[in-house]
Design an enzyme around this catalytic site. Structure first.
Site, short mmCIF file in Angstrom:
data_model
loop_
_atom_site.label_atom_id
_atom_site.label_comp_id
_atom_site.label_asym_id
_atom_site.label_seq_id
_atom_site.Cartn_x
_atom_site.Cartn_y
_atom_site.Cartn_z
N GLY A 7 -32.48 31.65 -5.80
CA GLY A 7 -31.29 32.03 -5.04
C GLY A 7 -30.30 32.80 -5.89
O GLY A 7 -29.22 32.28 -6.21
N PRO A 8 -30.64 34.05 -6.30
CA PRO A 8 -29.73 34.81 -7.16
C PRO A 8 -28.58 35.47 -6.39
O PRO A 8 -28.43 36.69 -6.37
CB PRO A 8 -30.65 35.85 -7.80
CG PRO A 8 -31.74 36.07 -6.79
CD PRO A 8 -31.92 34.76 -6.08
N ALA A 10 -24.22 35.01 -5.91
CA ALA A 10 -23.16 35.16 -6.91
C ALA A 10 -23.27 34.12 -8.02
O ALA A 10 -23.34 34.46 -9.21
CB ALA A 10 -21.80 35.08 -6.23
N ASN A 94 -22.54 23.54 -2.74
CA ASN A 94 -21.54 22.71 -2.07
C ASN A 94 -22.23 21.72 -1.15
O ASN A 94 -23.31 21.99 -0.63
CB ASN A 94 -20.58 23.58 -1.24
CG ASN A 94 -19.53 24.24 -2.09
OD1 ASN A 94 -19.18 23.76 -3.17
ND2 ASN A 94 -19.00 25.36 -1.62
N ALA A 120 -17.56 33.29 -9.03
CA ALA A 120 -18.43 34.46 -9.17
C ALA A 120 -18.41 35.25 -7.88
O ALA A 120 -18.24 34.70 -6.79
CB ALA A 120 -19.85 34.03 -9.52
N LYS A 175 -15.80 16.13 -5.05
CA LYS A 175 -15.94 17.54 -4.66
C LYS A 175 -16.12 17.65 -3.15
O LYS A 175 -15.53 18.52 -2.50
CB LYS A 175 -17.14 18.15 -5.40
CG LYS A 175 -17.47 19.59 -5.00
CD LYS A 175 -16.65 20.59 -5.77
CE LYS A 175 -17.03 22.03 -5.44
NZ LYS A 175 -18.27 22.46 -6.08
N SER A 245 -15.46 29.37 0.67
CA SER A 245 -16.76 29.90 1.06
C SER A 245 -16.98 29.75 2.57
O SER A 245 -17.57 30.62 3.20
CB SER A 245 -17.88 29.19 0.30
OG SER A 245 -17.83 27.79 0.52
N GLU A 257 -21.82 25.64 5.72
CA GLU A 257 -22.38 24.42 5.13
C GLU A 257 -21.73 23.16 5.73
O GLU A 257 -21.77 22.10 5.12
CB GLU A 257 -22.19 24.44 3.61
CG GLU A 257 -22.99 25.53 2.92
CD GLU A 257 -22.73 25.61 1.42
OE1 GLU A 257 -23.67 25.37 0.65
OE2 GLU A 257 -21.59 25.91 1.03
#
Length: 296
Positions: A7-8, A10, A94, A120, A175, A245, A257
């Site tokens: 999963g490249p 950010a 996340n 990022a 988190k 996000s 998510e």
């Protein structure tokens, strides 16, 4: 180490370039079927990586999964037959809930969970910007993963600062709580994180926090209202200029998510028979927004 980034996007691209600069052998596994992908970190030279290489997958010492939580199953399922039983598999996304599924599929592998506050951004397919320095916490999810403390030094050398947390479950819940408070509200109101410091959100954030504390305490996470509310507001103020996000996903009409953030909280609340009406309202609102895109 032989490190494969699944999963490249950010965050994945940030770690890929940092690991490569630290001297590791890095390969990528992205959605595109191209055999090679190039990445440029900030102003550094462009670097080329192999992509979707079965031999790199089989030889990986570490697989770092940086796709979104809802993408984990579909992303790693085709790779499972090729993953060596000694390969460490690390989740970095996340939300919560994917590690349990992953362990059921890779019961012999060390499974590690990471959470990071580094920022990022990818303005283009090849260019990744390190937009905010932060810190990363890493810990074992299963017994074999708990023996991987050496990863702290490996990762710290690539992108400091990194801390091994033997109680990573507590860090993940904190988190999750921050995300439950900030992400749905900023997504629904299409606002920046800092806007939540306004008086109009004060009582709602307090109600959300009270519900979070009750569930977390039942999950054996020691916290109280004052501590958690202070932590949430510190993040609101520290990231005031940022869009969450989830806000970005809603803006671009992408799946969020929410199932792995507020949805995970609601599952835990149901298990403990705790009523969480404010978080439930946020969850339903986000699901309705997502549903509206598919109905158009």
């Amino acid at each position: 180490m032989n490190i494969l980034i699944l999963g490249p996007g950010a965050v994945g691209s940030l770690w890929a370039t940092k690991f490569q600069l630290a001297g590791h052998h890095v390969s990528l596994w992205g959605r595109t079927s191209e055999s090679e992908l190039s990445l440029q970190l900030d102003d550094a030279p462009l670097t080329t990586y192999s992509n979707q290489s079965i031999s790199s997958l089989q030889e990986a010492d570490l697989i770092l999964i940086t796709v979104k939580a809802w993408q984990v199953e579909s992303a790693i399922e085709p790779l499972l037959p090729h993953i060596n039983a000694d390969t460490i598999v690390m989740l970095m996304h996340n939300g919560m809930g994917t590690a349990e599924w992953l362990e059921s599929k890779l019961s012999d592998n060390p499974i590690v969970i990471a959470t990071t506050t580094h920022g990022a951004y990818k303005p283009t397919k090849q260019h990744v910007l390190h937009t905010g320095h932060g810190y990363t916490q890493v810990g074992g999810f299963n017994a074999k993963g708990a023996k991987c403390e050496f990863l702290q030094d490996v990762m710290n050398h690539a992108l400091p600062s990194v801390n091994w947390n033997p109680n990573i479950h507590s860090a993940l819940w904190t988190k999750l709580a921050i995300n439950c408070a900030i992400n749905p509200l900023t997504a629904i109101h299409q606002c920046k994180n800092g806007d939540l410091a306004a008086e109009q959100y004060s009582s709602l954030l307090e109600a959300i926090t009270h519900e979070l504390v009750e569930v977390m305490n039942k999950e054996a996470i020691v916290t109280d209202f004052d501590t958690l509310h202070r932590t949430i507001m510190q993040v609101v103020n520290a990231t005031a200029a940022n869009y969450s996000s989830m806000r970005q996903d809603v803006f671009h009409k992408r799946r969020t998510e929410i199932d792995f953030i507020t949805g995970y909280l609601l599952q835990a609340a149901k298990k403990h028979q705790i009523n969480t009406p404010e978080n439930a309202k946020l969850y339903q609102c986000l699901k309705q927004i997502e549903q509206s895109w598919t109905e158009q």
